[in-house]
Structures are given as structure tokens and as C-alpha cells.
Design a protein around this motif. Structure first.
Motif, short mmCIF file in Angstrom:
data_model
loop_
_atom_site.label_atom_id
_atom_site.label_comp_id
_atom_site.label_asym_id
_atom_site.label_seq_id
_atom_site.Cartn_x
_atom_site.Cartn_y
_atom_site.Cartn_z
N ARG A 240 97.48 -3.30 18.47
CA ARG A 240 98.62 -3.87 18.17
C ARG A 240 99.64 -4.26 19.23
NH1 ARG A 240 101.54 -2.07 12.90
NH2 ARG A 240 100.03 -0.39 13.22
N ALA A 241 99.90 -2.83 19.73
CA ALA A 241 100.69 -2.72 20.75
C ALA A 241 100.27 -3.41 21.95
CB ALA A 241 100.83 -1.18 21.13
N ILE A 242 98.88 -3.43 22.52
CA ILE A 242 98.23 -4.13 23.46
C ILE A 242 98.54 -5.75 23.18
CG2 ILE A 242 96.05 -4.50 24.57
CD1 ILE A 242 95.26 -1.45 23.93
N THR A 243 98.34 -6.13 21.97
CA THR A 243 98.46 -7.57 21.70
C THR A 243 99.92 -8.14 22.15
OG1 THR A 243 96.67 -7.43 20.32
CG2 THR A 243 98.17 -9.14 20.08
N TYR A 244 100.81 -7.19 21.82
CA TYR A 244 102.25 -7.43 21.52
C TYR A 244 102.48 -7.60 23.22
CZ TYR A 244 107.27 -7.70 20.83
OH TYR A 244 108.64 -8.29 20.86
N ARG A 245 102.29 -6.41 23.88
CA ARG A 245 102.54 -6.59 25.29
C ARG A 245 102.12 -7.70 25.95
NH1 ARG A 245 101.77 -0.94 24.91
NH2 ARG A 245 99.69 -0.96 25.73
N ARG A 815 89.56 -22.44 28.43
CA ARG A 815 88.77 -21.56 27.46
C ARG A 815 88.30 -20.33 28.06
NH1 ARG A 815 84.05 -26.06 27.72
NH2 ARG A 815 85.68 -27.68 27.03
N PHE A 816 88.34 -20.32 29.48
CA PHE A 816 88.20 -18.82 29.92
C PHE A 816 89.26 -18.07 30.73
CE2 PHE A 816 87.72 -20.21 34.35
CZ PHE A 816 87.26 -21.40 34.21
N GLU A 821 93.41 -13.41 31.97
CA GLU A 821 94.61 -12.83 31.56
C GLU A 821 94.50 -11.68 30.80
OE1 GLU A 821 97.84 -15.41 30.34
OE2 GLU A 821 96.38 -17.03 30.56
N ARG A 822 93.51 -11.59 29.89
CA ARG A 822 93.58 -10.17 29.06
C ARG A 822 92.84 -9.18 29.97
NH1 ARG A 822 91.60 -13.26 24.93
NH2 ARG A 822 89.50 -13.14 25.48
N LYS A 823 92.04 -9.42 31.00
CA LYS A 823 91.45 -8.58 31.84
C LYS A 823 92.55 -8.05 33.09
CE LYS A 823 86.59 -9.61 31.07
NZ LYS A 823 85.91 -8.64 30.76
N GLY A 824 93.77 -8.56 32.81
CA GLY A 824 94.65 -8.37 33.94
C GLY A 824 94.27 -8.92 35.28
N LEU A 826 94.73 -12.31 36.17
CA LEU A 826 95.77 -13.29 36.33
C LEU A 826 96.73 -12.50 35.72
CD1 LEU A 826 93.94 -16.65 35.96
CD2 LEU A 826 95.13 -15.68 38.35
N PRO A 827 98.00 -12.89 36.17
CA PRO A 827 99.18 -12.25 35.64
C PRO A 827 99.52 -13.46 34.70
CG PRO A 827 99.80 -12.81 37.75
CD PRO A 827 98.26 -13.10 37.46
N GLN A 828 99.38 -14.66 34.79
CA GLN A 828 99.66 -15.91 33.89
C GLN A 828 98.75 -17.02 34.17
OE1 GLN A 828 103.16 -15.21 35.63
NE2 GLN A 828 102.12 -15.74 37.57
N ASP A 829 98.61 -18.07 33.35
CA ASP A 829 98.10 -19.23 33.59
C ASP A 829 98.63 -19.77 34.76
OD1 ASP A 829 96.89 -21.70 33.44
OD2 ASP A 829 97.03 -21.65 31.30
N PRO A 830 97.75 -20.29 35.72
CA PRO A 830 98.31 -20.99 37.03
C PRO A 830 98.70 -22.34 36.70
CG PRO A 830 95.90 -20.47 37.29
CD PRO A 830 96.39 -19.79 36.03
#
Ligand code: PEP
Ligand code: MG
Length: 910
Positions: A240-245, A815-816, A821-824, A826-830
Motif C-alpha cells: 500500500r505504501a509503495i503504491t501510494y508513493r 501499455r508498457f 515507471e514501476r521499475k524506476g 523512467l521517473p515519469q511518462d515522457p
């Protein structure tokens, strides 16, 4: 994780006495920490320290720093040497201040243990209260307080909380035991249980813990304390904390602090209470004390929504049509004291605060203060009011508003003329109206939303486990809980409309239905909620757009005075152009002319044109389109009243216009007077494998010049017509898309100039215009110096520029990219926030090279990034003249541009 924090911790150690301070104490009017130490002490810890130093009545305690959390995770979940002694010493100070001892059978000190990250973070271990109780200290508490029922109830609550959050025993086990006991005795309230009944509950709780964990409930208070500390640190890495972050871009290496604080009790009798409050109204921003409290209760009772909270003030009680007495009436002296604290805190923090307090036997204690979450409307009012009150200046007011939050104010409201069938009423917990399909679980909300459905999440009450569903829903409805319940607070933070505490609704979680009187709402049925009034309606009620005036206009005025970047809009329809003007757009930065071609009967002419096999055939179809395009431009020029209008000539791959169905092909064949088979054949020939990189952009203008010629003619004839009819001077900027070769632009500019001269001669009106290009390809960015010889302006098409720089398909990458982003990676969607290093570097290079050739080259951006605050800041830094974004993002861009100016980002000095 957290190499950086460890490095920092080491630096602290070597820079000072050689020993890192892991524990910071507070209480009795002093503190080792300060409000500006939130990175180290977490928000809660830093503010407890600050309140102590301010002389406010804070129960004493101490904060274990976030650096310990970092250490814990980088050292195989172990603690730094010396921490244990530091905690012992700090605990001794608390014992001394309170005059009670931890684990003492006669007069035991009890503590609360809470997490506290830099920013408040649902999903983290929340709170363990009454820690320090065991089979013998509970007797001491009973004797010392003179209230055996209170003591056993405290122990019962402690086993339940500790058992659940520290030992992981599901809370329904405890609830079942409690319910059973009440049932057996024919009681409905927990408070009616006798000391003997509570002792029985305690025994059953302990047996349950033993059965579930295989170990007895820990009796050693020190062991309890360390287990709770470990649980706080452990909760930093829960799903939950990871998702929120992830949802809130909170770095993993921040870590959490742990706050250990002497307990005060709001549940020792009728002269006790506990409550939460905002120093101003968090919903509308009104400067009125606003909060809820419960007599004879512990803090969690207020937020959990188990009992209906009472209002602090008489005004609040009246406004919410509550019949329960306000604190102002029940405890006037304490209320006055609390009101003084409110003023003191606002004056000190210069911002609206969210506070928690407890009254123990007639004495007020402050348990928390933090900057209060508020709706966008409230944020605006508070910021503007505080400037008027002289508390903050205009720059500060502008800094305080999150540009993205303005979106909430642009949200639809219910159309007052639309009929509505109100089936229930709850609290107006978060503004905006939304209609959608009722769903009863967070997972289902997420699931159906991912399929493009609008859903309203309906819950008895929400918990941090529901965050993903709340995020996916367009609105949230709960049947329990007040204005400060989890649902209300989180919904306001997320900008989702929310109605909470709609108590007449009965949810059947198993059947996935909700019922009120004879109305049954099933899973998937359409409902509408109005978070501004608290109404719940059957069906989907139509909505309308709000007016933007008052505080919104005031703040926008201040922002406009500050910003250097101009803000334009991407619009091609009259409706969008008008909306954008209403929102303050200073022109059109991108008119995508192809959208005009897709319209109704035009598409047939368009298809006829592209499927014609020679120029004559194309010109015939184009002649039918010309008057329609001209009429479109006339309307746009009239709406924009002399403001710049950038019109992009046809861009998309012809492939996109091809007829698909037999019926469409037959329609084109009939209109063009050719065989159906010929249409089929030509359509098949024009299909492209990779249309995004295909026959599109200026390549169309080069291969079929008559298309661009028709469009240029429509533009100049429209400008001439507007001039003649209304005297308005339209200054079109004609934009050539997807240029890769300087020569492409040269050739097409010559054509535009020729058509301009022809129309000027024929109409007698010479229109002032400019010709420029989009920079959408890396090659164009690199050759910007050459391209600028013909281009009078550049507009960065960062959608295509991101696509072509990354080699990522705009249509398929989503789609991917989430996995990246989850794997770190990319900091955000470019495609959402401009990548400053790669794509941004090309923007920078093109700006520099372009302006070297042509110093007065006008520079703008019209990709989606033009409405994204972080990207807007980058645009200001690079020195663009304007950003252009969709109409609803215009206010966001105006504010973000002002914030960029305040942060020192400059324009026009590349
Ligand atoms: C772009 O590529 O950034 C752009 C604005 O053009 P479009 O999105 O129409 O391709
Ligand atoms: Mg493009």
C-alpha cells in the motif's frame, strides 16, 4: 535504497560531536527539533517539536529520525548502535515530565507510537495507542485512574491495535469477539460493557493472538515498544505504501520517522474529548474554525467514522443541520482555549492548519498540527484572503497553489435545470459533481475504469486499501464517516468529488447492492453524486461548466502580472476557442486543420480527394472543401479578435482518412463517380504499415501541393473576409508540420507567399501573416539554424518529438511505460512530462540554433507538454515565448508560468 540519506547521516555524524543524533525529544515547552527539520523528523515529529517550543500543551515524547529508517533498510533491518540507549534516555525524560514510569505496576506511563514521513502518507502503519499496558499495568491504570472500565477498555483497544498492525492479526477476529460479547449481554454500545465483560474480551483477544501467531501476547512493555517501532519501519515497504508513493512521486529513500509520545486520554469520562479541526474551512476556504469532536472517545473514533462526530462550533452545527451540541456549547472554556491555539498556529505557520487535540479531564492537549489539505476552491480563497490579511504576499499566494489542482475548479457542476431524483443525502465532502456506474469494491473500480468506464466507488467507509479504486473512480460515496473521514480527506487531496456519511443508504457488500427505502441500486447502475451539496441521485444527471470569477480571477490576475511566458491554446472548434478565451488564452498556438476534415459530410469530399487518381480529381474535391475551411477560419478569427492564430496545414497520414467499411467505400465511389472496385483498390494501395512515420505532415504538401494551396487560400480569404466584414485584423501564423529538410519549408513557404499575394490582389486586402514550422523531428531540431532561414517561428511539437526521439509509439507505449515507471526506469511518462535530458536537449539546441540565425524567431510549444506544470517550467528556462495547451489547461499553464517566473526561470535569454 537510500544511499543518499546514509551518506547524509554519516556527514552529520562526522560534522558534529562524532555521534549521530538518532532521537529528538519534545515536551514541557521545549524541543530538540524544529518545524524545518521535517526531512529528518517527518512532518508529524517536526511539528510536535515546533508546537512544544511555542509553549502549546503537547504531551512529551520523542521522534526516532528518518535516518534510522534508512539505516534499517540498508543494514539488513537492524538498528544503528546506540539507538537503544538513546530511546531509553528519551523515555526516561518522558517519565520524568509525566511523573509516571513505563511498565510501572502502580502508575504506568503509556505511550502512543505513530509513523510520520515527510509528507502525510496513507498506507503507512498508523497508530498504536495505550502501549505499555499488560496484565499487571492495567491494574495500576485502573487504580490510578479510579476507573476500572476505562483501564480494561484501554487494554482491550491496545491488544486489538497492536494485534492488528504489529502482529498482523486480522481486525475482524477482534471485532467478532467484541460483537459476540455484546450480543450475549444484549448490549449495543461498546461503552456499556462492564469491567468484568471487558476482562472476558481481553482473555479472548489474548487467546486469539496466541492462536493466530503461535505466541502469547507480549507482556514486556519494552518488547512491545520495539515491536511497534519495527512495525512502523516495516510499513514503509508494504504494498500500500509503495503504491501510494508511486502515485504521488514520493521517493523511496525518504523513509519514515517514528513518534513515541505520552498518552493522554479523551475517553476517561464526560470531561474528556477528542477532535480534529481545520483552522479554516477546508472545503470552501472560509475563515471560520471548522472541526469535529467526540466526548469520551479516543482519537481514532473520530476519523474512523464509527460514531457520528459533533461540530466544534455552533455555526458549524447549524450549517450542517446537526442536532448534537457543539463543543463551543458543551466545553466553552476549553473551546476558547482551542480557538486561541488556532490563532497562534495560523499566525506562526502563516497557513491553514489541520490539528488534532484531546481533552483529558478538563485539560487541553495538542497532538498534531500540519498544513491542512484543502480543495482548490479553498486553497484559492485562503491564499487570496491571507494576502488581504497581510499574512502572506502575492508571490507566496501564487506559490501555494498547485497548478494541477485548478482542474478541480473547472470541473462540471450539476445542470441546475436538469431533473434529478435525489435518493439520499450525505456530507459535501469534496466538491464537483460526477455520474457513473456504481461499483462496490476498489478492485472493481480500477478494473472497470481501465476499460474506459466512469465509475462511482460506493463503500461503507474507505481505508488506505481502497486508494487505487478511489483514484480510478470519478467520484466516491460512503455511508459512514464525517468530513474528516478517510474518504473525505483523500478525495479532497485527489480532487475527486465525494459524498461521505450518507447514512440512509444500506450497502449489502455480498450482494453488491445499496438500498434506500424502496430504491435498490445494483452493481453497475448509474448514479450521480454532488460533492458540493452532498446529494446522491439515481441515473446520470447532466452537468455544466462553472464560471471562473472571484478569488480565481484575482489570483489569475496576480499570476498574469508575473509571468513572462504567454499562454495560448490548442483549438480548432469554435466551442474550444471560446472556452479557451474564457480561461484566458492569448491566442491559438495550434489549430489542427485535419479535425475540420473529419467532420460530417466533409469526410466524403476528403476521401474523394485522396482517392482521386490525378491532380484534376483532387482539385475538384478540394474546391468543395475550400468554402467550408474558409468558414471555419472566419469563425476562429472572429472569436480570437486579432490575437495570434497558428494554423497548421494538413498533418496526419492520409491512411487515417481511408474509408474502412463497404458502406463508406460505396459512399465515396458514388460521390466521385467511380467504380467501387477502384475505390477498394486505391484504398488498399494507400494503406501504410507505419503511418506515423509515413505519408504525412509537409510530405503531403510536397507531394500534393494543391491540398496546402487550398488551405492557404482558405486562410487568406477568411482573413480578408473578416477584415471587410468586421474590421478585425486577423494575423494568421501558417505552420508547416513535420519538416525534416530545410528545403521542404522553403518550397512550401514560397507557395504560401504566392497564394497570399493572389488573394491580396483578388480581394484588395493584404493580410499580415507569418510562416513557420513545427519542430517535431530530431533532424529538424539539429538543423534548426538552417530551417530558421525560412521560418519566422518554431513551435515544438513535443508529442512527435518525444515519439521520434525515444522511438516510442505515441499510440502504443502506454501499455508498457507503466512497467518502466514501476521499475524506476523512467521517473515519469515522457509523453506527459517533457524529458529534459533528451527531448528537452533537442528543444534547447533548436532554440539556440534557430535564434542564432534569426534573433527574433518566435518560439512556442504545442505538444501536450504545454499544459504540464513541470514542462512549462522547462519551457521558461529554455526561453520559449509561449506555451499552447488544451483549453482546460490554460488556467493551469497561466499559474505554472507565474511560478516558473518566481523560481527564476527566465524567458528570452537563450
Ligand atoms: C506534436 O507532435 O507535438 C503536435 C502538437 O502535433 P500532433 O499532436 O497533432 O501530432
Ligand atoms: Mg505532431
Amino acid at each position: 535504497m537510500a544511499q543518499t540519506n546514509v551518506a547524509k547521516a554519516k556527514k552529520t555524524a562526522s560534522a558534529s560531536s562524532g555521534k549521530t543524533q538518532w532521537v529528538y525529544r519534545f515536551g514541557a515547552g521545549k524541543a530538540e527539533g524544529r518545524a524545518d527539520m521535517r526531512n529528518l523528523l517527518g512532518g508529524k515529529g517536526a511539528n510536535l517539536a515546533e508546537m512544544s517550543s511555542l509553549g502549546l500543551p503537547v504531551p512529551p515524547g520523542f521522534t526516532i529520525t528518518t535516518e534510522v529508517c534508512t539505516y534499517y533498510y540498508t543494514n539488513g533491518q537492524s538498528y544503528p548502535a546506540g539507538l537503544e540507549q538513546d530511546v531509553e534516555a528519551a523515555l526516561a525524560t518522558v517519565e520524568e515530565t509525566v511523573g509516571a514510569r513505563f511498565g510501572d505496576d502502580a502508575n504506568p506511563l503509556l505511550v502512543s507510537v505513530r509513523s510520520g514521513a515527510r509528507v502525510s502518507m496513507p498506507g503507512m502503519m498508523d497508530t498504536v495507542l495505550n502501549l505499555g499496558l499488560n496484565d499487571s499495568t492495567v491494574e495500576g491504570l485502573a487504580r490510578h485512574s479510579g476507573d476500572a472500565r476505562f483501564a480494561y477498555d484501554s487494554y482491550r483497544r491496545f491488544i486489538q491495535m497492536f494485534g492488528n498492525v504489529v502482529l498482523g492479526v486480522d481486525h475482524h477476529h477482534f471485532e467478532e469477539i467484541l460483537e459476540l460479547e455484546k450480543e450475549e449481554r444484549g448490549l449495543s454500545l461498546d461503552t456499556e460493557l462492564t469491567p468484568e465483560a471487558l476482562q472476558k474480551v481481553i482473555a479472548a483477544y489474548k487467546a486469539k493472538v496466541q492462536a493466530e501467531t503461535g505466541k502469547p501476547f507480549p507482556q514486556d512493555p519494552k518488547a512491545q515498544l520495539w515491536a511497534a517501532i519495527g512495525a512502523v519501519f516495516g510499513s514503509w515497504q508494504t504494498q500500500r505504501a509503495i503504491t501510494y508513493r508511486r502515485l504521488h512521486s514520493i521517493p523511496e529513500d525518504w523513509g519514515t520517522a517514528v513518534n513515541v509520545q505520552a498518552m493522554v486520554f479523551g475517553n476517561m469520562g464526560e470531561d474528556c474529548a477528542t477532535g480534529v479541526a481545520f483552522t479554516r474551512n477546508p472545503s470552501n476556504g472560509e475563515n471560520a474554525f471548522y472541526g469535529e469532536y467526540l466526548v469520551n472517545a479516543q482519537g481514532e473514533d473520530v476519523v474512523a467514522g464509527i460514531r457520528t462526530p459533533q461540530h466544534l462550533t455552533v455555526a458549524g452545527k447549524k450549517a450542517n443541520r446537526s442536532s448534537l451540541p457543539a463543543m463551543e456549547e458543551v466545553m466553552p472554556k476549553l473551546f476558547a482555549e482551542l480557538d486561541q491555539v488556532r490563532h497562534k498556529l495560523e499566525a506562526h505557520y502563516r497557513d491553514m492548519q489541520d490539528i488534532e487535540f484531546t481533552v483529558q479531564r478538563g485539560k487541553l492537549y495538542m497532538l498534531q498540527t500540519r498544513s491542512g489539505k484543502r480543495t482548490a476552491a479553498a486553497a484559492l480563497k485562503i491564499a487570496v484572503d491571507m494576502v488581504k490579511e497581510g499574512v502572506i504576499d502575492r508571490d507566496e499566494a501564487i506559490r501555494r497553489i498547485d497548478p494541477a489542482s485548478l482542474d478541480q475548479l473547472l470541473h462540471p457542476m450539476l445542470d441546475p435545470k436538469a431533473p434529478r431524483k435525489v435518493i439520499a443525502r450525505g456530507l459535501p465532502a469534496s466538491p464537483g459533481a460526477a455520474g457513473g456506474h456504481a461499483v462496490f469494491t476498489a478492485d472493481e473500480a480500477e478494473d472497470r475504469a481501465s476499460k474506459g468506464e466512469k465509475v462511482i466507488l460506493v463503500r461503507t467507509e474507505t481505508s488506505p486499501e481502497d486508494i487505487h479504486g478511489m483514484h480510478a473512480a470519478v467520484g466516491i460515496l460512503t455511508t459512514r464517516g464525517g468530513m474528516t473521514s478517510h474518504a473525505a480527506v483523500v478525495a479532497r487531496g485527489m480532487g475527486r468529488p465525494c459524498v461521505s456519511g450518507a447514512g440512509d443508504l444500506r450497502i449489502d457488500a455480498h450482494a453488491r447492492t445499496m438500498k434506500v427505502r424502496d430504491v435498490l441500486v445494483r452493481d453497475g447502475d448509474l448514479i450521480t453524486i454532488d460533492g458540493g451539496t452532498g446529494e446522491v441521485m439515481l441515473g446520470e444527471v447532466p452537468t455544466i461548466q462553472p464560471e471562473l470569477s472571484g478569488d480565481f480571477a484575482t489570483l489569475m490576475g496576480w499570476a498574469d502580472a508575473l509571468r513572462k511566458l504567454k499562454v495560448r491554446t490548442n483549438a480548432e472548434t469554435p466551442l474550444d476557442a471560446r472556452t479557451a478565451r474564457r480561461f484566458g488564452a492569448e491566442g491559438i498556438g495550434l489549430c489542427r486543420t485535419e479535425h475540420m476534415f473529419f467532420d460530417g459530410n466533409r469526410i466524403v469530399a476528403m476521401r474523394e480527394m485522396i482517392l482521386a487518381d490525378d491532380e484534376a480529381g483532387r482539385r475538384k474535391a478540394l474546391a468543395r472543401i475550400l468554402p467550408m475551411q474558409r468558414a471555419d477560419f472566419v469563425e476562429l478569427f472572429q472569436i480570437m479578435k486579432g490575437l495570434p492564430v497558428t494554423i497548421r496545414l494538413l498533418d496526419p497520414p492520409l491512411h487515417e482518412f481511408l474509408p474502412h467499411t463497404d458502406a463508406e467505400m460505396a459512399e465515396v465511389a458514388a460521390a466521385a463517380g467511380i467504380e467501387l472496385d477502384t475505390v477498394r483498390h486505391r484504398a488498399a494501395m494507400m494503406k501504410e504499415a507505419n503511418p506515423m512515420l509515413g505519408h504525412r505532415g509537409c510530405r503531403l504538401g510536397i507531394t500534393f501541393p494543391e491540398i496546402y494551396e487550398m488551405q492557404a487560400r482558405a486562410i487568406f480569404e477568411a482573413a480578408a473576409q473578416v477584415k471587410k466584414e468586421s474590421g478585425e485584423t486577423a494575423e494568421p501564423e501558417i505552420m508547416i508540420p513535420l519538416v525534416a529538410l530545410p528545403k521542404e519549408l522553403e518550397v512550401l513557404k514560397e507557395m504560401v507567399d504566392r497564394v497570399a499575394a493572389e488573394v491580396a490582389k483578388a480581394s484588395g486586402v493584404a493580410t499580415t501573416y507569418s510562416v513557420g514550422t513545427m519542430i517535431e523531428l530530431p533532424r529538424a531540431a539539429l538543423l534548426a539554424g538552417e530551417i530558421a532561414k525560412a521560418a519566422e517561428f518554431f513551435s515544438f511539437g513535443t508529442n512527435d518529438l518525444t515519439q521520434t526521439t525515444y522511438g516510442l509509439s505515441r499510440d502504443d507505449a502506454a501499455r508498457f511505460l507503466q512497467a518502466y515507471e514501476r521499475k524506476g526506469l523512467l521517473p515519469q511518462d515522457p509523453f506527459v512530462t517533457l524529458d529534459p535530458q533528451g527531448v528537452g536537449e533537442l528543444v534547447r539546441i533548436a532554440s539556440e540554433r534557430g535564434r542564432k540565425t534569426r534573433p527574433n524567431l518566435k518560439l512556442g510549444i504545442c505538444g501536450e507538454h504545454g499544459g504540464d506544470p513541470a514542462s512549462i517550467r522547462f519551457c521558461a528556462e529554455v526561453g520559449l515565448d509561449y506555451v499552447s495547451c488544451s483549453p482546460y489547461r490554460v488556467p493551469i499553464a497561466r499559474l505554472a508560468a507565474a511560478q516558473a517566473a518566481l523560481s527564476g526561470a527566465t524567458t528570452r535569454d537563450v
